[in-house]
Design a protein around this motif. Structure first.
Motif, PDB file in Angstrom:
ATOM      1  N   GLN A  40       3.609  29.958   4.298  1.00 58.11           N
ATOM      2  CA  GLN A  40       2.816  28.725   4.519  1.00 58.11           C
ATOM      3  C   GLN A  40       2.971  27.583   3.505  1.00 58.11           C
ATOM      4  O   GLN A  40       3.105  26.358   3.549  1.00 58.11           O
ATOM      5  N   ALA A  41       2.892  28.127   2.281  1.00 55.19           N
ATOM      6  CA  ALA A  41       3.201  27.490   1.170  1.00 55.19           C
ATOM      7  C   ALA A  41       4.614  26.815   1.081  1.00 55.19           C
ATOM      8  O   ALA A  41       4.860  25.524   0.825  1.00 55.19           O
ATOM      9  N   ALA A  42       5.659  27.398   1.504  1.00 55.18           N
ATOM     10  CA  ALA A  42       7.018  27.035   1.341  1.00 55.18           C
ATOM     11  C   ALA A  42       7.250  25.724   2.563  1.00 55.18           C
ATOM     12  O   ALA A  42       7.552  24.781   2.457  1.00 55.18           O
ATOM     13  N   LEU A  43       6.337  26.145   3.854  1.00 59.71           N
ATOM     14  CA  LEU A  43       6.650  25.000   4.881  1.00 59.71           C
ATOM     15  C   LEU A  43       5.747  23.771   4.296  1.00 59.71           C
ATOM     16  O   LEU A  43       6.265  22.581   4.676  1.00 59.71           O
ATOM     17  N   ALA A  44       4.823  23.919   3.709  1.00 62.79           N
ATOM     18  CA  ALA A  44       3.876  22.762   3.470  1.00 62.79           C
ATOM     19  C   ALA A  44       4.644  22.195   2.148  1.00 62.79           C
ATOM     20  O   ALA A  44       4.681  20.829   2.466  1.00 62.79           O
ATOM     21  N   ARG A  45       5.574  22.636   1.462  1.00 66.00           N
ATOM     22  CA  ARG A  45       6.203  21.942   0.586  1.00 66.00           C
ATOM     23  C   ARG A  45       7.374  21.091   1.204  1.00 66.00           C
ATOM     24  O   ARG A  45       7.499  19.800   1.033  1.00 66.00           O
ATOM     25  N   PHE A  46       8.109  21.616   2.095  1.00 65.45           N
ATOM     26  CA  PHE A  46       9.018  20.696   2.980  1.00 65.45           C
ATOM     27  C   PHE A  46       8.137  19.633   3.678  1.00 65.45           C
ATOM     28  O   PHE A  46       8.604  18.550   3.879  1.00 65.45           O
ATOM     29  N   GLU A  47       7.074  19.951   4.244  1.00 60.95           N
ATOM     30  CA  GLU A  47       6.361  18.989   4.850  1.00 60.95           C
ATOM     31  C   GLU A  47       6.023  17.654   3.882  1.00 60.95           C
ATOM     32  O   GLU A  47       6.328  16.683   4.235  1.00 60.95           O
ATOM     33  N   ARG A  48       5.729  17.948   2.743  1.00 54.93           N
ATOM     34  CA  ARG A  48       5.307  17.078   1.693  1.00 54.93           C
ATOM     35  C   ARG A  48       6.475  16.365   1.246  1.00 54.93           C
ATOM     36  O   ARG A  48       6.586  15.149   1.161  1.00 54.93           O
ATOM     37  N   GLN A  49       7.799  16.920   1.434  1.00 55.16           N
ATOM     38  CA  GLN A  49       8.933  16.566   1.154  1.00 55.16           C
ATOM     39  C   GLN A  49       9.426  15.311   1.859  1.00 55.16           C
ATOM     40  O   GLN A  49       9.897  14.169   1.516  1.00 55.16           O
ATOM     41  N   SER A  67      14.174  20.872   9.550  1.00 53.52           N
ATOM     42  CA  SER A  67      15.567  20.313   8.984  1.00 53.52           C
ATOM     43  C   SER A  67      15.706  20.347   7.653  1.00 53.52           C
ATOM     44  O   SER A  67      16.598  20.494   7.104  1.00 53.52           O
ATOM     45  N   ALA A  68      14.650  20.003   6.946  1.00 52.41           N
ATOM     46  CA  ALA A  68      14.551  19.797   5.581  1.00 52.41           C
ATOM     47  C   ALA A  68      14.766  21.362   5.140  1.00 52.41           C
ATOM     48  O   ALA A  68      15.632  21.669   3.947  1.00 52.41           O
ATOM     49  N   ARG A  69      14.057  22.284   5.765  1.00 47.64           N
ATOM     50  CA  ARG A  69      14.107  23.622   5.225  1.00 47.64           C
ATOM     51  C   ARG A  69      15.546  24.241   5.488  1.00 47.64           C
ATOM     52  O   ARG A  69      16.263  24.812   4.593  1.00 47.64           O
ATOM     53  N   GLN A  70      16.274  23.912   6.670  1.00 49.55           N
ATOM     54  CA  GLN A  70      17.517  24.395   7.228  1.00 49.55           C
ATOM     55  C   GLN A  70      18.617  23.693   6.015  1.00 49.55           C
ATOM     56  O   GLN A  70      19.364  24.371   5.645  1.00 49.55           O
TER      57      GLN A  70
END
Length: 89
Positions: A40-49, A67-70
């Motif tokens: 959840q924290a990793a996904l939140a990081r990409f959402e903030r990005q 997409s940012a995660r990929q």
């Protein structure tokens, strides 16, 4: 530090840590639950990005975060390829 640790090589310490990790995971009943907060924290990081101001619709923010995660992991793979190539030469 204790004498036992001082006498271990880096390779031995790595093996000891690997044994401990595998033992821990072997005794974990809910593997997904154990890592849920980190995911959840990793996904939140990409959402903030992708949406630092929080103005996008949740579905759009989530799509862009995927997409940012990929892109992030593809970049890591590229760095890995380059590092392996450099070590080989």
């Amino acid at each position: 530090m204790d004498d036992k640790r001082d006498s271990m090589t880096p390779s031995e310490r790595s093996l000891r840590a690997r044994v401990a990790s595998h033992t821990s995971w072997a005794n974990t009943t809910d593997r997904a639950g154990r890592t849920a907060k980190a995911r959840q924290a990793a996904l939140a990081r990409f959402e903030r990005q992708v949406d630092p101001e929080g103005v996008l619709a949740p579905a759009e923010r989530a799509r862009r975060a995927v997409s940012a995660r990929q892109a992030y992991f593809a970049g890591l793979a590229l760095k890995s390829v380059r590092a392996r190539r450099a070590r080989a030469t």
